[in-house]
Design a protein around this motif. Sequence first.
Motif, PDB file in Angstrom:
ATOM      1  N   ALA A   1      -3.827   1.382  -4.364  1.00 56.45           N
ATOM      2  CA  ALA A   1      -3.428   0.030  -4.765  1.00 56.45           C
ATOM      3  C   ALA A   1      -1.986  -0.245  -4.358  1.00 56.45           C
ATOM      4  O   ALA A   1      -1.113   0.626  -4.465  1.00 56.45           O
ATOM      5  N   LEU A   2      -1.758  -1.453  -3.897  1.00 58.09           N
ATOM      6  CA  LEU A   2      -0.416  -1.928  -3.573  1.00 58.09           C
ATOM      7  C   LEU A   2       0.067  -2.790  -4.731  1.00 58.09           C
ATOM      8  O   LEU A   2      -0.721  -3.494  -5.364  1.00 58.09           O
ATOM      9  N   ILE A   3       1.370  -2.779  -5.012  1.00 59.78           N
ATOM     10  CA  ILE A   3       1.902  -3.474  -6.185  1.00 59.78           C
ATOM     11  C   ILE A   3       3.092  -4.336  -5.781  1.00 59.78           C
ATOM     12  O   ILE A   3       3.943  -3.905  -4.990  1.00 59.78           O
TER      13      ILE A   3
ATOM     14  N   LEU B   1       1.413  -7.830 -10.012  1.00 66.53           N
ATOM     15  CA  LEU B   1       0.160  -8.022  -9.291  1.00 66.53           C
ATOM     16  C   LEU B   1      -0.115  -6.809  -8.425  1.00 66.53           C
ATOM     17  O   LEU B   1       0.770  -6.340  -7.701  1.00 66.53           O
ATOM     18  N   SER B   2      -1.334  -6.302  -8.520  1.00 67.02           N
ATOM     19  CA  SER B   2      -1.741  -5.178  -7.669  1.00 67.02           C
ATOM     20  C   SER B   2      -2.927  -5.594  -6.811  1.00 67.02           C
ATOM     21  O   SER B   2      -3.689  -6.493  -7.167  1.00 67.02           O
ATOM     22  N   LEU B   3      -3.067  -4.946  -5.677  1.00 73.44           N
ATOM     23  CA  LEU B   3      -4.168  -5.193  -4.753  1.00 73.44           C
ATOM     24  C   LEU B   3      -4.735  -3.860  -4.280  1.00 73.44           C
ATOM     25  O   LEU B   3      -4.015  -3.031  -3.728  1.00 73.44           O
ATOM     26  N   THR B   4      -6.022  -3.681  -4.539  1.00 78.40           N
ATOM     27  CA  THR B   4      -6.751  -2.569  -3.943  1.00 78.40           C
ATOM     28  C   THR B   4      -7.523  -3.125  -2.764  1.00 78.40           C
ATOM     29  O   THR B   4      -8.500  -3.869  -2.949  1.00 78.40           O
TER      30      THR B   4
ATOM     31  N   LEU C   1      -9.077 -11.220   8.032  1.00 75.73           N
ATOM     32  CA  LEU C   1      -8.087 -10.765   7.050  1.00 75.73           C
ATOM     33  C   LEU C   1      -8.762  -9.866   6.026  1.00 75.73           C
ATOM     34  O   LEU C   1      -9.831 -10.184   5.494  1.00 75.73           O
ATOM     35  N   ARG C   2      -8.134  -8.758   5.738  1.00 75.51           N
ATOM     36  CA  ARG C   2      -8.661  -7.826   4.737  1.00 75.51           C
ATOM     37  C   ARG C   2      -8.175  -8.267   3.363  1.00 75.51           C
ATOM     38  O   ARG C   2      -6.976  -8.366   3.123  1.00 75.51           O
ATOM     39  N   PHE C   3      -9.118  -8.525   2.452  1.00 74.83           N
ATOM     40  CA  PHE C   3      -8.783  -8.945   1.094  1.00 74.83           C
ATOM     41  C   PHE C   3      -8.808  -7.737   0.163  1.00 74.83           C
ATOM     42  O   PHE C   3      -8.207  -6.720   0.443  1.00 74.83           O
ATOM     43  N   GLY C   4      -9.479  -7.862  -0.973  1.00 73.19           N
ATOM     44  CA  GLY C   4      -9.577  -6.755  -1.914  1.00 73.19           C
ATOM     45  C   GLY C   4      -9.592  -7.250  -3.347  1.00 73.19           C
ATOM     46  O   GLY C   4      -9.826  -8.427  -3.632  1.00 73.19           O
ATOM     47  N   ASP C   5      -9.349  -6.337  -4.266  1.00 72.08           N
ATOM     48  CA  ASP C   5      -9.382  -6.624  -5.697  1.00 72.08           C
ATOM     49  C   ASP C   5      -7.959  -6.746  -6.238  1.00 72.08           C
ATOM     50  O   ASP C   5      -7.190  -5.775  -6.221  1.00 72.08           O
ATOM     51  N   PHE C   6      -7.625  -7.956  -6.714  1.00 75.10           N
ATOM     52  CA  PHE C   6      -6.332  -8.208  -7.335  1.00 75.10           C
ATOM     53  C   PHE C   6      -6.432  -7.983  -8.843  1.00 75.10           C
ATOM     54  O   PHE C   6      -7.429  -8.354  -9.478  1.00 75.10           O
ATOM     55  N   THR C   7      -5.379  -7.429  -9.430  1.00 74.77           N
ATOM     56  CA  THR C   7      -5.237  -7.357 -10.881  1.00 74.77           C
ATOM     57  C   THR C   7      -3.884  -7.942 -11.241  1.00 74.77           C
ATOM     58  O   THR C   7      -2.843  -7.461 -10.769  1.00 74.77           O
ATOM     59  N   LEU C   8      -3.908  -8.996 -12.058  1.00 75.61           N
ATOM     60  CA  LEU C   8      -2.686  -9.695 -12.459  1.00 75.61           C
ATOM     61  C   LEU C   8      -2.354  -9.362 -13.901  1.00 75.61           C
ATOM     62  O   LEU C   8      -3.123  -9.668 -14.809  1.00 75.61           O
ATOM     63  N   ASP C   9      -1.204  -8.722 -14.101  1.00 74.75           N
ATOM     64  CA  ASP C   9      -0.685  -8.457 -15.445  1.00 74.75           C
ATOM     65  C   ASP C   9       0.234  -9.617 -15.792  1.00 74.75           C
ATOM     66  O   ASP C   9       1.355  -9.708 -15.291  1.00 74.75           O
TER      67      ASP C   9
END
Length: 294
Positions: A3-5, A42-45, A84-92
């Motif tokens: 995951a990127l943050i 915000l993180s992105l896997t 474009l490569r997307f993914g799963d975002f998680t927003l705290d």
Amino acid sequence: MPALIEDGRAKVNLTLRVVGRRVDGYHDLESVVAFADCADHLSLTPGSGLNLKTTGPLARDCGEPVDNLVFKAAQLLGERVPDLRFGDFTLDKVLPVAAGIGGGSADAAAALRLLARANGLAIDDARLIEAAQLTGADVPVCLASRACVMTGVGETLQPLSLPKMPCVMVNPRVPVSTRDVFEALGLRNGELLVGATDVIQAAAWPESGASIGDWIETLAAVSNDLEAPAMRIQPVIGEVLSALGAAGGARLARMSGSGATCFAIFEDGAEALRASQKIQQDHPMWWMHVGALS
């Protein structure tokens, strides 16, 4: 890929001058923008789909994920970057919504930075900047998250060198619609807020190395033109400004953006902390952050 943050830092309008309303209905602004040391996270896997999950103390205020600016920014970038490569975002979610501190815009900008990292795009890629501009007026300034003078409808950014300024930020947990505030300002299409014979002069902002005192003196000479109409919509903004002024030590107290978040600048961090403690004691239900603007 792990995951990127990225952080979506709160944006604070130290000044906000409405020059006028253009014939297309958009408002031309001039604003000194700083960023606070409080942020959504915000993180992105990276993956093939596009999903968003919200967590955190203010997650329930975010609405439906498909309506979130994170989604909008990602989709706009996807329309401009093939495969474009997307993914799963998680927003705290930590920052209040509809609060005049660009929380949603900061989240969208963080999403664009994450997608740029996941896809090997430069932060100054024209497609990234175009997606930011189309997502919202505050997204371009949040993309860099650096102090600047923002003009036009948010597309022109001139970097500034700000000292770290101790601050207290307060939101009474009352959302304010930006659209409603601009409607309350009452400008017609093609109308200037200044008189027709006035000469619009850009303020001479302090140069690099200027003291907090120099900045406060200069900022005090330029107001937030949206403060008065916002207070007509939500009078509690006046209570927040009064509380900041009465807490002691504040050199400048003002509303940010279209409200309802207000801030006070201090020359000393200890004074800011004491002021925040007093306000918290008197108004325990208000959202508050004590830290620094830069």
